[in-house]
Design an enzyme around this catalytic site. Structure first.
Site, PDB file in Angstrom:
ATOM      1  N   ASP A 112       0.857  -1.199   0.000  1.00  0.00           N
ATOM      2  CA  ASP A 112       0.000   0.000   0.000  1.00  0.00           C
ATOM      3  C   ASP A 112       0.888   1.242   0.000  1.00  0.00           C
ATOM      4  O   ASP A 112       2.046   1.203   0.402  1.00  0.00           O
ATOM      5  CB  ASP A 112      -0.913   0.009   1.236  1.00  0.00           C
ATOM      6  N   ASP A 135       4.134   2.346  -4.395  1.00  0.00           N
ATOM      7  CA  ASP A 135       3.206   3.026  -5.292  1.00  0.00           C
ATOM      8  C   ASP A 135       3.004   2.076  -6.478  1.00  0.00           C
ATOM      9  O   ASP A 135       3.938   1.847  -7.258  1.00  0.00           O
ATOM     10  CB  ASP A 135       3.803   4.364  -5.752  1.00  0.00           C
ATOM     11  N   VAL A 136       1.820   1.525  -6.607  1.00  0.00           N
ATOM     12  CA  VAL A 136       1.593   0.493  -7.628  1.00  0.00           C
ATOM     13  C   VAL A 136       1.623   1.038  -9.056  1.00  0.00           C
ATOM     14  O   VAL A 136       1.544   0.271 -10.012  1.00  0.00           O
ATOM     15  CB  VAL A 136       0.286  -0.303  -7.397  1.00  0.00           C
ATOM     16  N   ASN A 143      -5.499  -5.192  -6.232  1.00  0.00           N
ATOM     17  CA  ASN A 143      -6.753  -4.629  -5.732  1.00  0.00           C
ATOM     18  C   ASN A 143      -6.730  -3.119  -5.508  1.00  0.00           C
ATOM     19  O   ASN A 143      -7.787  -2.500  -5.431  1.00  0.00           O
ATOM     20  CB  ASN A 143      -7.057  -5.374  -4.409  1.00  0.00           C
ATOM     21  N   LYS A 158     -11.889  -0.124 -15.266  1.00  0.00           N
ATOM     22  CA  LYS A 158     -12.344  -1.440 -14.803  1.00  0.00           C
ATOM     23  C   LYS A 158     -12.689  -2.349 -15.993  1.00  0.00           C
ATOM     24  O   LYS A 158     -12.501  -3.563 -15.928  1.00  0.00           O
ATOM     25  CB  LYS A 158     -13.545  -1.280 -13.854  1.00  0.00           C
ATOM     26  N   TYR A 217     -12.893   5.809 -14.298  1.00  0.00           N
ATOM     27  CA  TYR A 217     -13.011   4.636 -13.428  1.00  0.00           C
ATOM     28  C   TYR A 217     -13.661   3.476 -14.201  1.00  0.00           C
ATOM     29  O   TYR A 217     -13.143   2.351 -14.207  1.00  0.00           O
ATOM     30  CB  TYR A 217     -13.854   4.989 -12.191  1.00  0.00           C
ATOM     31  N   THR A 261     -17.980   0.666   2.379  1.00  0.00           N
ATOM     32  CA  THR A 261     -16.688   1.125   2.909  1.00  0.00           C
ATOM     33  C   THR A 261     -16.913   2.503   3.546  1.00  0.00           C
ATOM     34  O   THR A 261     -17.939   3.142   3.283  1.00  0.00           O
ATOM     35  CB  THR A 261     -15.652   1.256   1.775  1.00  0.00           C
TER      36      THR A 261
HETATM   37  P1  NAD Z   1     -10.151   1.775  -0.279  1.00  0.00           P
HETATM   38  O1  NAD Z   1     -10.023   3.217  -0.656  1.00  0.00           O
HETATM   39  O2  NAD Z   1     -10.790   1.430   1.035  1.00  0.00           O
HETATM   40  O3  NAD Z   1      -8.705   1.080  -0.349  1.00  0.00           O
HETATM   41  C1  NAD Z   1      -7.844   1.266  -1.432  1.00  0.00           C
HETATM   42  C2  NAD Z   1      -6.404   1.162  -0.936  1.00  0.00           C
HETATM   43  O4  NAD Z   1      -5.542   1.350  -2.074  1.00  0.00           O
HETATM   44  C3  NAD Z   1      -6.014   2.241   0.088  1.00  0.00           C
HETATM   45  O5  NAD Z   1      -5.412   1.631   1.226  1.00  0.00           O
HETATM   46  C4  NAD Z   1      -5.027   3.122  -0.665  1.00  0.00           C
HETATM   47  O6  NAD Z   1      -4.007   3.674   0.168  1.00  0.00           O
HETATM   48  C5  NAD Z   1      -4.442   2.142  -1.674  1.00  0.00           C
HETATM   49  N1  NAD Z   1      -3.870   2.840  -2.827  1.00  0.00           N
HETATM   50  C6  NAD Z   1      -4.391   3.864  -3.542  1.00  0.00           C
HETATM   51  N2  NAD Z   1      -3.535   4.263  -4.488  1.00  0.00           N
HETATM   52  C7  NAD Z   1      -2.433   3.471  -4.376  1.00  0.00           C
HETATM   53  C8  NAD Z   1      -1.188   3.410  -5.071  1.00  0.00           C
HETATM   54  N3  NAD Z   1      -0.917   4.246  -6.089  1.00  0.00           N
HETATM   55  N4  NAD Z   1      -0.296   2.481  -4.680  1.00  0.00           N
HETATM   56  C9  NAD Z   1      -0.561   1.625  -3.659  1.00  0.00           C
HETATM   57  N5  NAD Z   1      -1.716   1.651  -2.967  1.00  0.00           N
HETATM   58  C10 NAD Z   1      -2.630   2.568  -3.322  1.00  0.00           C
HETATM   59  O7  NAD Z   1     -10.928   1.090  -1.496  1.00  0.00           O
HETATM   60  P2  NAD Z   1     -11.859  -0.229  -1.546  1.00  0.00           P
HETATM   61  O8  NAD Z   1     -13.259   0.238  -1.539  1.00  0.00           O
HETATM   62  O9  NAD Z   1     -11.418  -1.265  -0.601  1.00  0.00           O
HETATM   63  O10 NAD Z   1     -11.546  -0.690  -3.056  1.00  0.00           O
HETATM   64  C11 NAD Z   1     -10.618  -1.700  -3.374  1.00  0.00           C
HETATM   65  C12 NAD Z   1     -10.786  -2.078  -4.825  1.00  0.00           C
HETATM   66  O11 NAD Z   1     -12.116  -2.514  -5.058  1.00  0.00           O
HETATM   67  C13 NAD Z   1     -10.553  -0.911  -5.799  1.00  0.00           C
HETATM   68  O12 NAD Z   1      -9.886  -1.388  -6.954  1.00  0.00           O
HETATM   69  C14 NAD Z   1     -11.952  -0.469  -6.136  1.00  0.00           C
HETATM   70  O13 NAD Z   1     -12.021   0.172  -7.386  1.00  0.00           O
HETATM   71  C15 NAD Z   1     -12.676  -1.800  -6.143  1.00  0.00           C
HETATM   72  N6  NAD Z   1     -14.123  -1.730  -5.967  1.00  0.00           N
HETATM   73  C16 NAD Z   1     -14.643  -1.086  -4.883  1.00  0.00           C
HETATM   74  C17 NAD Z   1     -16.024  -1.020  -4.747  1.00  0.00           C
HETATM   75  C18 NAD Z   1     -16.659  -0.280  -3.572  1.00  0.00           C
HETATM   76  O14 NAD Z   1     -17.860  -0.040  -3.598  1.00  0.00           O
HETATM   77  N7  NAD Z   1     -15.893   0.059  -2.539  1.00  0.00           N
HETATM   78  C19 NAD Z   1     -16.858  -1.623  -5.692  1.00  0.00           C
HETATM   79  C20 NAD Z   1     -16.280  -2.291  -6.783  1.00  0.00           C
HETATM   80  C21 NAD Z   1     -14.895  -2.334  -6.906  1.00  0.00           C
END
Ligand code: NAD
Length: 254
Positions: A37, A58-59, A85, A157, A153, A188
């Site tokens: 992360d 940083d991914v 993720n 995806k 976004y 979340t």
């Molecule tokens: P979140 O914001 O709770 O967590 C995302 C994490 O990614 C954070 O800890 C952040 O620090 C980290 N991050 C961001 N940019 C980064 C980078 N450049 N390098 C490394 N780490 C980085 O989000 P979430 O809701 O848990 O979502 C996780 C995944 O699920 C995402 O890909 C999101 O698009 C997808 N998703 C979420 C939902 C939803 O409703 N929450 C629905 C469908 C898909």
């Protein structure tokens, strides 16, 4: 025997939300967890909780991604499961008419280029072990259109989904399975704050979900566990929906 005994699992974005839930669940099932992360405080706290390794990464950086895999291998001896993720959904990403190119590029880099980098540099390590499982987090928006657009976004995806399918097909005979998980909306903190401030916004979305509620992060983590484990040994290149029925619904129950 636990379902991930002996497996080394790298989870990006594991400092929060779905990734953090996956880190906890994978560790509970015997996996060695590498928390990747950008957020040092959140990431190291989760890694400590699951007795894993935290690598600040940083991914979107090829160097960072390669260094994270190297650190994981140095600590645990190899890689078996990649959960790609990490993702963002910033407010500047909106209707195509209002989204400038900087906002577009940022979301593409974090949500799509990151998955390219993690697969490009991670899959060779899985091949070295004779196989493994890759789970890329896409979204139900890769399959459905919304009038409340977040254009970059959604496009990102769609890219994750198509790339995962292709990689699943390419590596199927070498024991590497690649699946795209497509969550519906997940409860979340981000989503809760947004909808607590604007109940009408929440109601507009909830009406489309047959189950009438958002997912819990743990429910997405359960599906990730299934895809990571040998229980899903004949599943690859799939669009793995965990969406409470949204994509199947025309009229939902009252
Ligand atoms: P979140 O914001 O709770 O967590 C995302 C994490 O990614 C954070 O800890 C952040 O620090 C980290 N991050 C961001 N940019 C980064 C980078 N450049 N390098 C490394 N780490 C980085 O989000 P979430 O809701 O848990 O979502 C996780 C995944 O699920 C995402 O890909 C999101 O698009 C997808 N998703 C979420 C939902 C939803 O409703 N929450 C629905 C469908 C898909």
């Amino acid at each position: 025997m636990a379902r991930l005994d002996g497996k080394v699992c790298v989870i990006t974005g594991a400092g929060s939300g779905i990734g953090a839930a996956a880190a906890r669940r994978f560790a509970a099932e015997g996996g060695s967890v590498v928390v990747v992360d950008l957020d040092e405080t959140a990431g190291s706290a989760i890694a400590k909780e699951v007795d894993g390794l935290f690598v600040r990464t940083d991914v979107t950086s090829a160097d960072d991604v390669q260094a994270a895999f190297a650190a994981a291998i140095e600590r645990f001896g190899g890689l078996d499961v990649l959960v790609n993720n990490a993702g963002i959904s910033p407010p500047q990403d909106d209707s195509i008419l209002d989204t400038d190119q900087d906002a577009w590029d940022l979301v593409q880099r974090v949500n799509l280029t990151s998955v390219y980098l993690c697969c490009k540099y991670g899959i060779p390590h899985l091949l070295e072990r004779g196989g493994g499982s890759v789970i890329n987090t896409a979204s139900f928006v890769a399959l459905m259109g919304a009038a409340t657009s977040q254009i970059s976004y959604t496009a990102s995806k769609g890219g994750v989904l198509a790339m995962s399918r292709e990689l699943g097909v390419q590596f199927a005979r070498q024991g590497v399975r690649v699946n795209a998980i497509c969550p519906g909306p997940v409860d979340t903190p981000l989503l809760r704050d947004l909808f607590a401030a604007d109940p009408e916004r929440a109601a507009r979305r909830l009406v489309h979900i047959p189950m009438g509620r958002f997912a819990r992060p743990e429910e997405i983590a359960s599906a990730m566990l299934f895809l990571a484990s040998d229980d899903s040994s004949f599943i690859t290149a799939s669009t793995f929906l965990v969406d409470g029925g949204i994509t199947a619904a025309y009229v939902t129950p009252l």
